[in-house]
Design a protein around this motif. Structure first.
Motif, mmCIF file in Angstrom:
data_model
loop_
_atom_site.group_PDB
_atom_site.id
_atom_site.type_symbol
_atom_site.label_atom_id
_atom_site.label_comp_id
_atom_site.label_asym_id
_atom_site.label_seq_id
_atom_site.Cartn_x
_atom_site.Cartn_y
_atom_site.Cartn_z
ATOM 1 N N PRO A 1 2.406 7.217 -11.667
ATOM 2 C CA PRO A 1 3.305 7.725 -10.623
ATOM 3 C C PRO A 1 2.732 7.558 -9.219
ATOM 4 O O PRO A 1 3.465 7.218 -8.276
ATOM 5 N N THR A 2 1.417 7.794 -9.050
ATOM 6 C CA THR A 2 0.796 7.599 -7.738
ATOM 7 C C THR A 2 0.890 6.145 -7.309
ATOM 8 O O THR A 2 1.192 5.832 -6.148
ATOM 9 N N THR A 3 0.637 5.231 -8.241
ATOM 10 C CA THR A 3 0.709 3.807 -7.943
ATOM 11 C C THR A 3 2.100 3.425 -7.473
ATOM 12 O O THR A 3 2.275 2.747 -6.445
ATOM 13 N N ILE A 4 3.107 3.856 -8.202
ATOM 14 C CA ILE A 4 4.483 3.486 -7.854
ATOM 15 C C ILE A 4 4.865 4.055 -6.497
ATOM 16 O O ILE A 4 5.407 3.345 -5.632
ATOM 17 N N GLU A 5 4.587 5.335 -6.274
ATOM 18 C CA GLU A 5 4.943 5.960 -5.002
ATOM 19 C C GLU A 5 4.212 5.307 -3.831
ATOM 20 O O GLU A 5 4.793 5.077 -2.764
ATOM 21 N N THR A 6 2.940 5.009 -4.027
ATOM 22 C CA THR A 6 2.142 4.407 -2.950
ATOM 23 C C THR A 6 2.680 3.041 -2.561
ATOM 24 O O THR A 6 2.885 2.747 -1.371
ATOM 25 N N TYR A 7 2.902 2.174 -3.534
ATOM 26 C CA TYR A 7 3.347 0.813 -3.221
ATOM 27 C C TYR A 7 4.767 0.777 -2.676
ATOM 28 O O TYR A 7 5.093 -0.068 -1.829
ATOM 29 N N ARG A 8 5.618 1.669 -3.125
ATOM 30 C CA ARG A 8 6.963 1.727 -2.532
ATOM 31 C C ARG A 8 6.876 2.105 -1.063
ATOM 32 O O ARG A 8 7.593 1.539 -0.219
ATOM 33 N N ALA A 9 5.988 3.038 -0.740
ATOM 34 C CA ALA A 9 5.820 3.435 0.657
ATOM 35 C C ALA A 9 5.209 2.298 1.473
ATOM 36 O O ALA A 9 5.620 2.036 2.606
ATOM 37 N N LEU A 10 4.221 1.595 0.918
ATOM 38 C CA LEU A 10 3.606 0.486 1.639
ATOM 39 C C LEU A 10 4.612 -0.632 1.904
ATOM 40 O O LEU A 10 4.593 -1.267 2.961
ATOM 41 N N SER A 11 5.490 -0.871 0.929
ATOM 42 C CA SER A 11 6.497 -1.907 1.113
ATOM 43 C C SER A 11 7.445 -1.561 2.254
ATOM 44 O O SER A 11 7.916 -2.446 2.971
ATOM 45 N N ARG A 12 7.707 -0.256 2.427
ATOM 46 C CA ARG A 12 8.558 0.171 3.557
ATOM 47 C C ARG A 12 7.793 0.114 4.873
ATOM 48 O O ARG A 12 8.326 -0.334 5.895
#
Length: 360
Positions: free
Chosen positions: A190-201
């Motif tokens: 979950p941390t990985t998914i949330e982090t990369y989604r935020a970085l992509s934004r």
């Protein structure tokens, strides 16, 4: 050749800035790049090169090699000179090793600016890499965040990882260095998914290196990587990936390719469709499917192969594949390109399938 099976349309990719790593491009709409890392002593150039070649054969587009000390520099130089794929230098703590890696021919560096020393030392690396066109992956990790961020109780772990990433990317870009790939890894899916989604934004132009770090042994690591990286890739996020397994590193690329293939992003080699068996199955299907899978490991043809155990879905799946069998009592009907060819005995199923695949 073109496979018969119709695959889902690949998710639309976020268009990031292209970064050149030797002959390989990361980002900019290029195919998602598969990579892994050697685990041999880098000073032993012969064994390290052997593992690099094995990883390339297993499907790696680029390979990362650690440079832990000055004693390994000459071995690293030999690896860079003879490798069939671009080499990434993994650097920690000592910026002088990053400078040595650039001089030795590294196509890219992986550094965590948070543990490389002062900003002045980071800037030395930036200047040296920029002068010769060496790319840099900024590798942020949940286990080695800067002290000021790690100590903040008002931020979640994904927020800390994003804040660290933004800090480093801004520093590099302020100095005119844009040949950047970014990773921000954690062992939590979950941390990985949330982090990369935020970085992509937040950083839509920066190519992202995906990975669930310290994912575990083959079974657990495969599951965590498939869930975490698959979710991100399905969102169109990610330009390169490494599946991290506590195993021989050649186990990693097939998992990475499997994830990409399931999503229709890249294909390499066959896809095996096989049923889970049930009380209707009248052949010993599990060892048959396992042997087909084993033999397909050396096949690079993008074919679909179906091994089905009974008449419920068997004929449909077998006829939809390039080559397939639908099993009955002690035998199977062999299909090729949608047409039944012949009936084969249970003991002949694997050989018959492989014979037809060879003809494709």
């Amino acid at each position: 050749m073109t496979a018969r099976t119709s695959y889902a349309t690949a998710p639309a990719r976020s268009l990031t800035r292209p970064v050149h790593v030797g002959s390989v491009t990361i980002g900019g709409g290029a195919p998602v790049v598969v990579q892994s890392m050697t685990c041999t002593p880098t000073a032993d150039a012969a064994s390290t090169l052997a593992q690099v070649r094995a990883l390339a054969d297993a499907g790696c587009d680029i390979v990362r090699v650690t440079l832990p000390n000055q004693a390994a520099v000459e071995g690293f130089r030999e690896v860079c000179a003879s490798s069939p794929v671009p080499i990434v230098a993994d650097i920690h703590f000592d910026h002088r090793l990053a400078l040595a890696a650039i001089d030795a021919g590294a196509a890219k560096l992986r550094i965590n600016p948070g543990n490389i020393g002062s900003w002045e030392k980071v800037d030395e690396v930036i200047e040296a890499a920029g002068s010769v066109g060496t790319a840099i992956r900024i590798g942020v990790n949940a286990g080695s965040l800067e002290e000021d961020l790690a100590a903040r109780d008002d931020l979640t772990q994904p927020e800390k990882l994003v804040a660290s990433s933004l800090r480093f990317v801004e520093h590099f870009e302020d100095r005119g260095f844009k040949n950047i790939v970014l990773s921000a890894k954690a062992h939590s899916v979950p941390t990985t998914i949330e982090t990369y989604r935020a970085l992509s934004r937040e950083l839509p132009h920066v190519p992202l290196h995906l990975g669930v770090t310290e994912a575990g042994t083959v079974q657990q690591g495969t599951i965590k990587s498939a869930v975490g990286l698959g979710a991100l890739l399905a969102d169109g996020i990610g330009d390169t990936l490494r599946v991290s397994l506590t195993a021989d590193p050649t186990e990693e690329p097939p998992v990475a390719w499997g994830i990409l293939q399931c999503l229709g992003i890249r294909r390499r080699g066959p896809e095996l469709v096989s049923c889970p068996t049930c009380g209707r199955t009248q052949v010993d299907l599990i060892p048959i499917a396992q042997e087909v899978e084993r033999r397909l490991r050396t096949c690079t043809k993008p074919v679909s192969v179906a091994v089905m155990g009974c008449v419920v879905n068997g004929p449909g799946e077998a006829s939809d594949a390039d080559v397939g069998v639908a099993c009955g009592k002690g035998s199977a009907l062999l299909f090729k390109h949608g047409k039944p060819l012949r009936k084969v005995a249970e003991s002949e199923i694997v050989d018959a399938l492989m014979e037809e695949i060879e003809k494709l």
